[in-house]
Design a protein around this motif. Structure first.
Motif, PDB file in Angstrom:
ATOM      1  N   GLY A 255       0.818  -1.211   0.000  1.00 61.97           N
ATOM      2  CA  GLY A 255       0.000   0.000   0.000  1.00 61.97           C
ATOM      3  C   GLY A 255       0.851   1.261   0.000  1.00 61.97           C
ATOM      4  O   GLY A 255       0.738   2.095  -0.908  1.00 61.97           O
ATOM      5  N   THR A 259       1.326   3.774  -3.175  1.00 67.36           N
ATOM      6  CA  THR A 259       0.866   5.148  -2.992  1.00 67.36           C
ATOM      7  C   THR A 259       2.015   6.124  -3.200  1.00 67.36           C
ATOM      8  O   THR A 259       1.843   7.179  -3.821  1.00 67.36           O
ATOM      9  CB  THR A 259       0.257   5.313  -1.588  1.00 67.36           C
ATOM     10  OG1 THR A 259      -0.683   4.259  -1.389  1.00 67.36           O
ATOM     11  CG2 THR A 259      -0.441   6.652  -1.460  1.00 67.36           C
ATOM     12  N   GLU A 262       2.520   6.482  -6.881  1.00 67.21           N
ATOM     13  CA  GLU A 262       1.527   7.409  -7.460  1.00 67.21           C
ATOM     14  C   GLU A 262       1.872   8.856  -7.096  1.00 67.21           C
ATOM     15  O   GLU A 262       1.911   9.733  -7.956  1.00 67.21           O
ATOM     16  CB  GLU A 262       0.112   7.083  -6.941  1.00 67.21           C
ATOM     17  CG  GLU A 262      -0.522   5.852  -7.550  1.00 67.21           C
ATOM     18  CD  GLU A 262      -0.978   6.042  -8.998  1.00 67.21           C
ATOM     19  OE1 GLU A 262      -1.129   7.200  -9.450  1.00 67.21           O
ATOM     20  OE2 GLU A 262      -1.175   5.020  -9.687  1.00 67.21           O
TER      21      GLU A 262
ATOM     22  N   LEU B  81      -6.066  -3.770   1.474  1.00 64.37           N
ATOM     23  CA  LEU B  81      -4.914  -3.306   2.247  1.00 64.37           C
ATOM     24  C   LEU B  81      -5.319  -2.362   3.375  1.00 64.37           C
ATOM     25  O   LEU B  81      -4.501  -1.999   4.206  1.00 64.37           O
ATOM     26  CB  LEU B  81      -3.914  -2.587   1.328  1.00 64.37           C
ATOM     27  CG  LEU B  81      -3.355  -3.433   0.182  1.00 64.37           C
ATOM     28  CD1 LEU B  81      -2.475  -2.576  -0.725  1.00 64.37           C
ATOM     29  CD2 LEU B  81      -2.555  -4.612   0.713  1.00 64.37           C
ATOM     30  N   PHE B 115       1.737  16.770 -15.382  1.00 66.63           N
ATOM     31  CA  PHE B 115       1.343  15.712 -14.444  1.00 66.63           C
ATOM     32  C   PHE B 115       0.939  14.457 -15.207  1.00 66.63           C
ATOM     33  O   PHE B 115       0.532  14.538 -16.369  1.00 66.63           O
ATOM     34  CB  PHE B 115       0.157  16.184 -13.595  1.00 66.63           C
ATOM     35  CG  PHE B 115       0.526  17.189 -12.550  1.00 66.63           C
ATOM     36  CD1 PHE B 115       0.845  16.774 -11.262  1.00 66.63           C
ATOM     37  CD2 PHE B 115       0.586  18.541 -12.843  1.00 66.63           C
ATOM     38  CE1 PHE B 115       1.196  17.696 -10.291  1.00 66.63           C
ATOM     39  CE2 PHE B 115       0.942  19.468 -11.882  1.00 66.63           C
ATOM     40  CZ  PHE B 115       1.254  19.047 -10.594  1.00 66.63           C
ATOM     41  N   PRO B 116       1.035  13.306 -14.544  1.00 67.40           N
ATOM     42  CA  PRO B 116       0.492  12.099 -15.174  1.00 67.40           C
ATOM     43  C   PRO B 116      -1.011  12.288 -15.403  1.00 67.40           C
ATOM     44  O   PRO B 116      -1.677  12.882 -14.556  1.00 67.40           O
ATOM     45  CB  PRO B 116       0.736  10.999 -14.127  1.00 67.40           C
ATOM     46  CG  PRO B 116       1.757  11.555 -13.194  1.00 67.40           C
ATOM     47  CD  PRO B 116       1.586  13.042 -13.206  1.00 67.40           C
ATOM     48  N   LYS B 198      -5.494   2.507 -10.254  1.00 66.57           N
ATOM     49  CA  LYS B 198      -4.821   3.802 -10.097  1.00 66.57           C
ATOM     50  C   LYS B 198      -5.422   4.628  -8.969  1.00 66.57           C
ATOM     51  O   LYS B 198      -4.716   5.363  -8.290  1.00 66.57           O
ATOM     52  CB  LYS B 198      -4.867   4.594 -11.407  1.00 66.57           C
ATOM     53  CG  LYS B 198      -4.052   5.893 -11.342  1.00 66.57           C
ATOM     54  CD  LYS B 198      -3.892   6.547 -12.692  1.00 66.57           C
ATOM     55  CE  LYS B 198      -3.124   7.862 -12.594  1.00 66.57           C
ATOM     56  NZ  LYS B 198      -1.723   7.689 -12.184  1.00 66.57           N
ATOM     57  N   PRO B 201      -4.455   2.863  -4.817  1.00 67.72           N
ATOM     58  CA  PRO B 201      -3.162   2.192  -4.659  1.00 67.72           C
ATOM     59  C   PRO B 201      -2.886   1.743  -3.224  1.00 67.72           C
ATOM     60  O   PRO B 201      -2.187   0.762  -3.013  1.00 67.72           O
ATOM     61  CB  PRO B 201      -2.141   3.264  -5.092  1.00 67.72           C
ATOM     62  CG  PRO B 201      -2.833   4.560  -4.841  1.00 67.72           C
ATOM     63  CD  PRO B 201      -4.284   4.294  -5.148  1.00 67.72           C
ATOM     64  N   ASP B 202      -3.448   2.467  -2.243  1.00 72.03           N
ATOM     65  CA  ASP B 202      -3.141   2.128  -0.849  1.00 72.03           C
ATOM     66  C   ASP B 202      -4.165   1.189  -0.243  1.00 72.03           C
ATOM     67  O   ASP B 202      -4.008   0.751   0.888  1.00 72.03           O
ATOM     68  CB  ASP B 202      -3.024   3.405  -0.004  1.00 72.03           C
ATOM     69  CG  ASP B 202      -4.314   4.214  -0.020  1.00 72.03           C
ATOM     70  OD1 ASP B 202      -5.052   4.134  -1.029  1.00 72.03           O
ATOM     71  OD2 ASP B 202      -4.589   4.921   0.960  1.00 72.03           O
ATOM     72  N   LEU B 205      -4.906  -4.531  -3.493  1.00 72.60           N
ATOM     73  CA  LEU B 205      -3.786  -5.196  -4.158  1.00 72.60           C
ATOM     74  C   LEU B 205      -4.368  -6.337  -4.998  1.00 72.60           C
ATOM     75  O   LEU B 205      -5.078  -7.194  -4.464  1.00 72.60           O
ATOM     76  CB  LEU B 205      -2.818  -5.751  -3.104  1.00 72.60           C
ATOM     77  CG  LEU B 205      -1.742  -6.724  -3.602  1.00 72.60           C
ATOM     78  CD1 LEU B 205      -0.787  -6.034  -4.566  1.00 72.60           C
ATOM     79  CD2 LEU B 205      -0.966  -7.297  -2.418  1.00 72.60           C
TER      80      LEU B 205
END
Lengths: 274, 432
Positions: A255, A259, A262, B81, B115-116, B198, B201-202, B205
């Motif tokens: 995680g 993060t 990103e 997660l 930026f992406p 995207k 992400p945290d 998984l």
């Protein structure tokens, strides 16, 4: 470091490009951090070169135990400055390519460098026949030192380097496939994280001016990763092998790592770099 | 594409605001390609007039269950997660927001190009819904000690246990949460998955993922019943599936009902059973046709029961008590014996064919991404699969992965969010 930025740039070889062109991509307040970063990279490379010398000496002497011991601590230096080292793709391939980069695997002639030596030291448990590979590695590392000394650090590569390092972690460290013979992945993991943190720290004032909450979030995730890595530090300052990492810790790393990947991918944008 | 379709396609492009270039391009396609005057590129996108098909994300039930199955499906299992309830709620709320957008479509937010980009861009600057449904289900492991959900666990939700013929690969099994993506094209599913990865992400998984497809076929002639798609054994699969338009049947077979013995929050949810079933296709293709047909219990060409002439015929086993026509251990007879008692074991299947490369022996790694829904996991999939244990078809099948999940109730309106009823059931103060 109280020299004027311009004097520093000259001293550090940052002014290979005409000043005007340089200034166009790097606002003046980025000059300080970038020169500081070059100092950091130079120091890391010094450490890398001297450790590589000791490591390859041990390999050539046939001292398997010492060579095995020096393998991981030597690599940490490289892992922390990978975004710069990777600018020289020929050297990166000969110093740091992994077995899966080669169709013919360990038998591939162009499979040289750390991981090829790692294979002999940890899988075959021998130093035999490694003389040329050790010399080659040592020479390549010295070559890297020379090339980096003459390099103008592109600001977008420096700032973007933080994300590059996290991509390394996300793609190869979580799975434990970086050091597949020695299982010393945690050294590399820490090297990548430290290298990324260094970049964030250098640009901290500029970033905090823009977005304090962002920096706090990044700090929190670095801290989460470091807390888990610290659980696996050994008394001698090294790390346990990667197979010792518990499944829930491995998951807990994902995680924060993803993060960070990103968030750090926005660093260039936040600092207005093209 | 006929002329009317092309005009419609042009109108849509204009409506989508593609500007003068888009109009000019669309105009040029109005001339018939056979006239050889219009330039054609091999790499032109294949045409579809279904890219604006969309389903309402909101409703009593989630979509993607009784919704007609489109050509492409993907099942992705995740580890959650999140470490506390607050993060779990953030996960559900973010999922809710992303799914609502992806199923509706619309322009993607633009950012400073330094930026992406916010979106992968796979579907272009305006996301097309393309018939997309995303169905959210939770695994037994989500009810462990992490989030305090144990008291609300659906009664029949368990960690999948291997059946005798299974060769389960741990990396292809179970999970805290599953997302089933269904759309007209594989790219739409992939776009949706990448958006979710995207944005979370945290919190999520990816644990395992399996894509699949079913072959589209020409619409049935008027007055003739629709036919089921074929699986990689070459047989029509789903012939005995219950009618998903029959609301009453779906309430009995698929949806957990209010007032049942399940926790109240679970009403209008469903149990999802997923199985990755490898087919040993080389061996199957070397098996005599009559043996294939007697193993399955159906005629390969038509899909009819043995002795029948069309797929929708219901086999009358009472007239065949000793299995002279349809063997007693034929797949369809074991799976659905068509007795009054076994009506309680009906399930709603929604499978896709998958193909994944080759084994070390050079054999094709392909089979069925089996997905089914039922109001009662034990009476449904587990009972049916238990009846199938030891069936002759096992020689040609190897289940290698999957898991059991509970599909959450639907999202009622903008104030609600996916998973809210589950959170509320364990912590009443959570509000939408």
């Amino acid at each position: 470091m109280k020299k004027s930025p311009l004097a520093l740039l000259v001293a550090l070889g940052l002014l290979h490009a005409p000043l005007s062109a340089f200034a166009a991509t790097a606002p003046l307040d980025l000059v300080g951090p970038i020169s500081d970063y070059k100092i950091y990279v130079t120091e890391q490379l010094d450490g890398f070169a001297s450790h590589t010398q000791q490591f390859t000496d041990a390999v050539k002497k046939g001292d398997l135990a010492t060579a095995q011991k020096l393998y991981a601590p030597t690599r940490v230096y490289y892992e922390s400055i990978e975004p710069i080292a990777e600018l020289f793709s020929d050297l990166d391939a000969s110093i740091d390519s992994r077995v899966n980069d080669h169709e013919k695997g360990v038998k591939a002639e162009d499979f040289t460098g750390f991981h090829r030596i790692e294979y002999s030291l940890f899988s075959e448990k021998t130093t035999e026949g490694l003389g040329d590979l050790a010399d080659g590695l040592n020479n390549n590392v010295k070559d890297l030192q020379t090339r980096v000394a003459g390099l103008t650090f592109p600001p977008e590569k420096v700032v973007g380097g933080a994300a590059t390092l996290l991509e390394e972690v996300a793609a190869t460290k979580i799975s434990g496939e970086e050091d597949r013979y020695s299982h010393t992945d945690l050294y590399d993991f820490q090297g990548n994280i430290d290298g990324a943190k260094k970049i964030v720290d250098l640009f901290r004032p500029q970033l905090e001016k823009q977005d304090k909450a962002f920096v706090a979030k990044v700090d929190k995730n670095f801290a989460s990763v470091n807390t888990i890595l610290a659980k696996y530090k050994t008394a001698g300052g090294g790390f346990e092998t990667y197979d010792k990492v518990k499944e829930n810790d491995r998951k807990a790393l994902v995680g924060p790592v993803n993060t960070l990947a990103e968030d750090l991918s926005t660093l260039r944008g936040k600092l207005g770099l093209n | 594409m006929n002329d009317l379709d092309q005009i419609n396609a042009q109108r849509r492009r204009v409506l989508l605001g593609m500007g003068a270039a888009g109009v000019a391009l669309a105009g040029s396609t109005l001339s018939c390609p056979a006239m050889a005057a219009s330039p054609a590129q091999v790499t032109e996108a294949p045409n579809s007039d279904k890219t604006q098909d969309r389903h309402d994300f909101h409703g009593q039930h989630q979509t993607g269950i009784v919704t007609p199955r489109p050509a492409c499906g993907m099942l992705v299992s995740f580890d959650v997660l999140a470490t506390d309830r607050e993060d779990l709620e953030r996960l559900f709320r973010t999922l809710n927001q992303r799914i609502a957008f992806l199923m509706t479509g619309g322009p993607v937010a633009q950012v400073d190009p330094k930026f992406p980009p916010m979106d992968s861009g796979i579907l272009g600057p305006v996301v097309t819904p393309d018939n997309l449904t995303i169905t959210v289900s939770v695994g037994e492991s989500l009810f462990d000690e992490r989030f305090g959900l144990a008291s609300a666990k659906p009664k029949r939700l368990i960690r999948m246990v291997g059946f005798p013929n299974d060769a389960l690969q741990p990396e292809l099994c179970h999970g805290d949460l599953s997302l089933q993506f269904c759309a007209n094209t594989a790219d739409t599913n992939i776009h949706a998955l990448r958006d979710i990865v995207k944005n979370l992400p945290d919190l999520l998984l990816v644990r395992w993922k399996q894509e699949g497809s079913v072959p589209p076929q020409a619409p049935a002639k008027p007055g003739t019943p629709a036919q089921s798609a074929r699986n990689f054994l070459g047989f029509r699969d789903g012939s005995a599936n219950p009618d998903s338009n029959d609301k009453k049947a779906m309430e009995q077979i698929v949806w957990v009902q209010p007032g049942s013995d399940e926790p109240a929050w679970a009403a209008n949810g469903s149990y999802q059973a997923v199985r990755i079933i490898r087919n040993l296709v080389e061996r199957w293709d070397r098996t005599p046709l009559q043996e294939q047909e007697s193993i399955l219990g159906r005629v390969k060409s038509t899909g009819a029961p043995i002795g029948g002439s069309h797929e929708s015929q219901v086999p009358d086993y009472a007239k065949d008590p000793h299995g002279k026509l349809t063997k007693m251990d034929a797949h369809i007879r074991l799976a659905n014996p068509r007795t009054a008692a076994t009506q309680a074991n009906l399930i709603l299947r929604r499978p896709f064919n998958y193909s994944n490369g080759v084994s070390k022996n050079g054999q094709l790694e392909m089979g069925l991404l089996f997905i089914c829904y039922q109001a009662d996991l034990h009476n449904g999939f587990i009972t049916v699969q238990t009846r199938l244990n030891g069936e002759p078809l096992e020689e040609y099948l190897k289940p290698i992965g999957g898991g059991y999940f509970f599909t959450l109730p639907g999202v009622i309106g903008d104030k609600d969010f996916i998973g809210r009823s589950l959170l509320d059931a364990t912590q009443p103060k959570t509000t939408a």
